[in-house]
Design a protein around this motif. Structure first.
Motif, short mmCIF file in Angstrom:
data_model
loop_
_atom_site.label_atom_id
_atom_site.label_comp_id
_atom_site.label_asym_id
_atom_site.label_seq_id
_atom_site.Cartn_x
_atom_site.Cartn_y
_atom_site.Cartn_z
N GLN A 151 45.48 -12.75 -33.68
CA GLN A 151 44.73 -13.76 -32.93
C GLN A 151 43.24 -13.43 -32.83
N GLY A 152 42.81 -12.37 -33.49
CA GLY A 152 41.40 -12.02 -33.54
C GLY A 152 40.75 -11.95 -32.17
N TYR A 153 39.67 -12.66 -32.00
CA TYR A 153 38.89 -12.61 -30.76
C TYR A 153 39.60 -13.31 -29.59
N ASN A 154 40.67 -14.03 -29.87
CA ASN A 154 41.44 -14.68 -28.81
C ASN A 154 42.55 -13.77 -28.26
N THR A 155 42.66 -12.55 -28.78
CA THR A 155 43.67 -11.60 -28.34
C THR A 155 43.35 -11.11 -26.93
N GLU A 156 44.36 -11.09 -26.07
CA GLU A 156 44.18 -10.56 -24.72
C GLU A 156 44.12 -9.03 -24.78
N VAL A 157 43.20 -8.44 -24.02
CA VAL A 157 43.03 -6.98 -24.04
C VAL A 157 43.94 -6.28 -23.04
N GLY A 158 44.63 -7.04 -22.18
CA GLY A 158 45.48 -6.44 -21.15
C GLY A 158 44.67 -6.14 -19.90
N GLU A 159 45.36 -5.94 -18.80
CA GLU A 159 44.68 -5.65 -17.54
C GLU A 159 43.85 -4.38 -17.66
N ALA A 160 42.54 -4.52 -17.37
CA ALA A 160 41.58 -3.41 -17.47
C ALA A 160 41.52 -2.83 -18.88
N SER A 169 44.08 -2.37 -20.95
CA SER A 169 45.18 -1.41 -21.11
C SER A 169 45.78 -1.41 -22.51
N GLN A 170 45.56 -2.48 -23.28
CA GLN A 170 46.11 -2.55 -24.63
C GLN A 170 45.22 -1.82 -25.64
N LEU A 171 44.09 -1.30 -25.21
CA LEU A 171 43.12 -0.70 -26.12
C LEU A 171 43.00 0.80 -25.90
N SER A 172 42.55 1.49 -26.95
CA SER A 172 42.25 2.91 -26.82
C SER A 172 40.91 3.07 -26.10
#
Length: 204
Positions: free
Chosen positions: A84-93, A95-98
């Protein structure tokens, strides 16, 4: 110091000047349009990449501006690989990212504002080698360099070698100041740190 420059705290002694004027003389909203900061643990929100990068802007940026800022910060490479590219949710705070991905997104959010003063408070500590190199180019080769002042707070010596002025702090006090070449000639605290095995280019 980073918090003082953002006018989040007032100094108990002395004055903090920006372009020769005391910081409290600047209107709050104007100051925060001119000064952008990225910390070691940046705050992201449970929204998409696109919304996080554009967060807080009065005028909604076009997608090309968001992409350009992400490319400059190194975030575009991993965002563009997602379904979903730039429409991807990053998660709360975020949390889905390094940690490195959060820093890259926060840097893009700062860059899209085209700040006159950019504060990077250990904001590259979690970036990989390629992203560190991208930030180095951003600091020293970007066309924006002539119109942007950068306060870089870091222990990664490879990022500061080209700086116009290096301040070495110990115990909250500036004990040395100058260019890389000047400080190396002084053979003081900075010289000692550079001589430590494996330090140059590697965060301590």
């Amino acid at each position: 110091m980073a918090a003082l420059l953002q006018n989040l705290y007032q100094p108990t002694r002395g004055k903090l000047l920006l372009d020769g004027k005391p910081l409290p003389h600047y209107e709050h909203h104007y100051l925060h349009r001119q000064v952008a900061a990225v910390g070691q643990e940046p705050q992201l929100f449970g929204r998409s990449f696109q919304e996080n990068i554009a967060y807080g802007l009065i005028q909604k940026p076009i997608m090309e501006e968001i992409t350009a800022a992400a490319m400059e910060s190194g975030a575009h490479s991993f965002i563009s690989e997602l379904p979903q590219g730039y429409n991807t949710e990053v998660g709360e705070a975020g949390s889905q990212l390094s940690g490195g991905q959060r820093q890259a997104v926060a840097l893009a959010r700062a860059l899209i504002r085209k700040p006159r003063v950019l504060i990077l408070d250990d904001a590259t500590s979690a970036l990989d080698a390629n992203s560190q190199l991208r930030v180095e180019r951003l600091l020293y080769e970007s066309p924006e360099r002539s119109s942007r002042s950068v306060l870089l707070i870091t222990q990664c010596l490879s990022l500061v070698k080209q700086a116009d002025r290096i301040l070495f702090l110990e115990g909250g006090t500036i004990c040395e100041a100058g260019t890389h070449e000047q400080l190396m000639k002084n053979r003081g605290h900075y010289w000692t740190m550079v001589q430590a095995p494996g330090v140059l280019g590697t965060p301590e």
